[in-house]
Design a protein around this motif. Structure first.
Motif, PDB file in Angstrom:
ATOM      1  N   GLN A 100       0.857  -1.185   0.000  1.00 22.97           N
ATOM      2  CA  GLN A 100       0.000   0.000   0.000  1.00 22.97           C
ATOM      3  C   GLN A 100       0.892   1.234   0.000  1.00 22.97           C
ATOM      4  O   GLN A 100       1.811   1.352   0.805  1.00 22.97           O
ATOM      5  N   ASN A 101       0.610   2.189  -0.912  1.00 20.54           N
ATOM      6  CA  ASN A 101       1.395   3.417  -1.010  1.00 20.54           C
ATOM      7  C   ASN A 101       0.440   4.607  -1.138  1.00 20.54           C
ATOM      8  O   ASN A 101       0.134   5.046  -2.243  1.00 20.54           O
ATOM      9  N   HIS A 102      -0.035   5.093  -0.009  1.00 12.73           N
ATOM     10  CA  HIS A 102      -1.027   6.173  -0.024  1.00 12.73           C
ATOM     11  C   HIS A 102      -0.333   7.537  -0.075  1.00 12.73           C
ATOM     12  O   HIS A 102       0.494   7.853   0.780  1.00 12.73           O
ATOM     13  N   VAL A 103      -0.667   8.333  -1.068  1.00  8.78           N
ATOM     14  CA  VAL A 103      -0.161   9.702  -1.193  1.00  8.78           C
ATOM     15  C   VAL A 103      -1.352  10.588  -1.517  1.00  8.78           C
ATOM     16  O   VAL A 103      -2.005  10.416  -2.552  1.00  8.78           O
ATOM     17  N   SER A 104      -1.662  11.534  -0.644  1.00  4.72           N
ATOM     18  CA  SER A 104      -2.807  12.417  -0.873  1.00  4.72           C
ATOM     19  C   SER A 104      -2.375  13.828  -1.259  1.00  4.72           C
ATOM     20  O   SER A 104      -3.151  14.574  -1.865  1.00  4.72           O
ATOM     21  N   LEU A 105      -1.149  14.213  -0.929  1.00  5.96           N
ATOM     22  CA  LEU A 105      -0.675  15.556  -1.265  1.00  5.96           C
ATOM     23  C   LEU A 105      -0.375  15.652  -2.766  1.00  5.96           C
ATOM     24  O   LEU A 105      -0.023  14.653  -3.401  1.00  5.96           O
ATOM     25  N   PRO A 106      -0.475  16.843  -3.341  1.00  7.64           N
ATOM     26  CA  PRO A 106      -0.364  16.997  -4.801  1.00  7.64           C
ATOM     27  C   PRO A 106       1.075  17.003  -5.317  1.00  7.64           C
ATOM     28  O   PRO A 106       1.479  17.917  -6.042  1.00  7.64           O
TER      29      PRO A 106
ATOM     30  N   PRO B  47      -1.838  11.793  -7.217  1.00 10.53           N
ATOM     31  CA  PRO B  47      -3.156  11.224  -6.872  1.00 10.53           C
ATOM     32  C   PRO B  47      -4.134  11.136  -8.043  1.00 10.53           C
ATOM     33  O   PRO B  47      -5.160  10.459  -7.938  1.00 10.53           O
ATOM     34  N   THR B  48      -3.840  11.820  -9.176  1.00 10.47           N
ATOM     35  CA  THR B  48      -4.751  11.760 -10.323  1.00 10.47           C
ATOM     36  C   THR B  48      -4.465  10.558 -11.223  1.00 10.47           C
ATOM     37  O   THR B  48      -5.212  10.322 -12.179  1.00 10.47           O
ATOM     38  N   LEU B  49      -3.417   9.810 -10.936  1.00  7.45           N
ATOM     39  CA  LEU B  49      -3.058   8.654 -11.754  1.00  7.45           C
ATOM     40  C   LEU B  49      -3.964   7.469 -11.439  1.00  7.45           C
ATOM     41  O   LEU B  49      -4.558   7.384 -10.355  1.00  7.45           O
ATOM     42  N   SER B  50      -4.040   6.536 -12.364  1.00  6.41           N
ATOM     43  CA  SER B  50      -4.720   5.271 -12.089  1.00  6.41           C
ATOM     44  C   SER B  50      -3.906   4.468 -11.081  1.00  6.41           C
ATOM     45  O   SER B  50      -2.725   4.766 -10.831  1.00  6.41           O
ATOM     46  N   GLY B  51      -4.513   3.429 -10.517  1.00  7.53           N
ATOM     47  CA  GLY B  51      -3.804   2.596  -9.546  1.00  7.53           C
ATOM     48  C   GLY B  51      -2.547   1.967 -10.132  1.00  7.53           C
ATOM     49  O   GLY B  51      -1.493   1.921  -9.485  1.00  7.53           O
ATOM     50  N   GLY B  52      -2.654   1.486 -11.359  1.00  3.41           N
ATOM     51  CA  GLY B  52      -1.499   0.871 -11.996  1.00  3.41           C
ATOM     52  C   GLY B  52      -0.392   1.865 -12.269  1.00  3.41           C
ATOM     53  O   GLY B  52       0.793   1.565 -12.115  1.00  3.41           O
TER      54      GLY B  52
ATOM     55  N   GLN C  92       0.173   4.612 -10.551  1.00  3.25           N
ATOM     56  CA  GLN C  92       0.776   4.918  -9.257  1.00  3.25           C
ATOM     57  C   GLN C  92       1.770   3.836  -8.852  1.00  3.25           C
ATOM     58  O   GLN C  92       2.850   4.128  -8.323  1.00  3.25           O
ATOM     59  N   GLN C  93       1.412   2.586  -9.099  1.00 12.59           N
ATOM     60  CA  GLN C  93       2.303   1.477  -8.750  1.00 12.59           C
ATOM     61  C   GLN C  93       3.615   1.571  -9.528  1.00 12.59           C
ATOM     62  O   GLN C  93       4.697   1.355  -8.978  1.00 12.59           O
TER      63      GLN C  93
ATOM     64  N   LEU D 156      -1.644  -3.682 -11.916  1.00 13.65           N
ATOM     65  CA  LEU D 156      -1.020  -3.550 -13.231  1.00 13.65           C
ATOM     66  C   LEU D 156      -1.729  -4.418 -14.261  1.00 13.65           C
ATOM     67  O   LEU D 156      -2.187  -5.517 -13.940  1.00 13.65           O
ATOM     68  N   ASP D 157      -1.786  -3.927 -15.495  1.00  8.64           N
ATOM     69  CA  ASP D 157      -2.287  -4.775 -16.564  1.00  8.64           C
ATOM     70  C   ASP D 157      -1.236  -5.833 -16.880  1.00  8.64           C
ATOM     71  O   ASP D 157      -0.107  -5.797 -16.371  1.00  8.64           O
ATOM     72  N   LEU D 158      -1.622  -6.797 -17.714  1.00 10.80           N
ATOM     73  CA  LEU D 158      -0.760  -7.962 -17.936  1.00 10.80           C
ATOM     74  C   LEU D 158       0.609  -7.577 -18.489  1.00 10.80           C
ATOM     75  O   LEU D 158       1.641  -8.092 -18.054  1.00 10.80           O
TER      76      LEU D 158
END
Length: 279
Positions: free
Chosen positions: A83-89, A134-139, A141-142, A170-172
C-alpha cells in the motif's frame, strides 16, 4: 548477502513467523509465495527492518539489521510496499525524487535528476512525469512507486530490492515488464525479494522460491524443485497440474478442471512478457 537465523515474530500474543532461517544472496531473484495469511508480508517487513524480530536475527552483509541507522539502511535497500497512499499533490517526478533523499542534503544534484529520468523511462512513466500523483490510475501509481524504489538503489552495488505484491493493479503487459525489470536488476547483482501471488510468474522469473505456510517455510529452492504439484496441493489446498507448453517448453501451473482457459491466459502472458523484454 542477507542471513535470516531462526527468526520469529509475534503480534498480540499470536505467533506470525516461526523459526525461519534463510540465506539470500545478492544477484538472485527470490519469490516468496503462499496462501493468504501465510506470513509473507510480515516476513518481508522483517527483512526490510520495518518490524523487529521477537527472536533470532537478520544480518545484512554480516551486520545485524538492528545496528543499522535508518539513513544508512536506506542507502542499502529499497522497498515497494503493498500500500502506497499519497494524498498531497506531488508530481510523479517529485515522488520518484524521494528515492534520492538518502543521497543528497535537501538539494538534489544533476546526477539525482538524471537517475530520476532514467527510472521514469525504465517503468514507461516519463511521459507522465509532471502529472499530479493522486490523479493517476492505480497501476500508474504502482509504476511510479517502483521508479522511486529503483531510484533509491540505482547506483548501489549489491543492494536489495524488496517488492510486496509488485504486480498489484497492473495490466498484464506491465506485470511482465515490472518483473522483467526486477529480473534484469538481479542479473546485475541486486538482490530481489518479491512476494508474489501468481505461481506462474514465480516459475518464469525467480531464481529461488520460498513457499510459506502458517508463518513457517514449507519448502525452498529452485522454482522447479519447490513449485511441485504435491507442494502446491498441500500448501494451497488445490489440485493442479504442471504442464510444459509445446512451443516454448516453459512449465505452467494449471488448476485441474480449468486447463483450456488457463493455457490460453498463460500463453498470452508469456507472449506479452517476451514483448516487454524486447522493449
Amino acid at each position: 548477502m542477507m542471513e535470516i537465523l531462526e527468526v520469529g515474530y509475534k503480534a498480540n500474543g499470536r505467533s506470525l513467523i516461526t523459526d525461519v532461517s534463510l540465506r539470500i544472496e545478492a544477484g538472485r531473484f527470490v519469490a516468496i509465495v503462499g496462501p493468504n495469511g501465510a506470513g509473507k508480508s510480515t516476513f518481508l517487513k522483517l527483512l526490510t527492518g520495518e518490524l523487529t524480530p521477537a527472536c533470532g536475527s537478520i544480518r545484512l552483509e554480516g551486520r545485524d539489521l538492528k545496528r543499522y541507522r535508518q539513513p544508512e539502511l536506506a542507502r542499502r535497500r529499497a522497498v515497494l510496499a503493498q500500500q502506497n497512499h499519497v494524498s498531497l499533490p506531488f508530481s510523479v517526478r517529485e515522488i520518484v525524487m524521494m528515492g534520492r533523499y538518502p543521497f543528497h542534503k535537501n538539494a538534489p544534484e544533476e546526477r539525482d535528476f538524471a537517475i530520476v529520468e532514467a527510472c521514469l523511462r525504465e517503468v514507461e512513466m516519463l511521459g507522465l512525469a509532471d502529472r499530479v500523483f493522486p490523479t493517476l490510475s492505480g497501476g500508474e501509481q504502482q509504476r511510479a512507486q517502483l521508479a522511486k524504489a529503483l531510484a533509491q538503489i540505482w547506483e548501489i552495488t549489491g543492494a536489495f530490492l524488496f517488492l510486496d505484491e509488485p504486480t498489484n493493479g497492473l495490466d498484464l503487459r506491465h506485470q511482465c515488464h515490472s518483473l522483467e525489470i526486477a529480473r534484469q536488476l538481479a542479473g546485475k547483482g541486486t538482490g530481489v525479494v518479491a512476494v508474489l501471488h501468481d505461481l506462474n510468474m514465480a516459475l518464469q522469473y525467480a531464481d529461488e522460491v520460498v513457499m510459506m505456510q502458517h508463518g513457517k517455510v514449507y519448502a525452498k529452492g529452485r522454482p522447479e524443485e519447490t513449485l511441485t504439484e504435491e507442494n502446491i496441493r498441500r500448501v494451497f489446498d488445490v489440485q493442479v497440474r504442471l504442464v510444459k507448453l509445446p512451443e516454448s517448453g516453459e512449465r505452467i501451473v494449471l488448476e485441474v478442471g480449468n486447463r483450456k482457459s488457463a493455457i490460453g491466459n498463460q500463453e498470452s502472458a508469456i507472449s506479452d512478457r517476451k514483448s516487454a523484454i524486447g522493449k
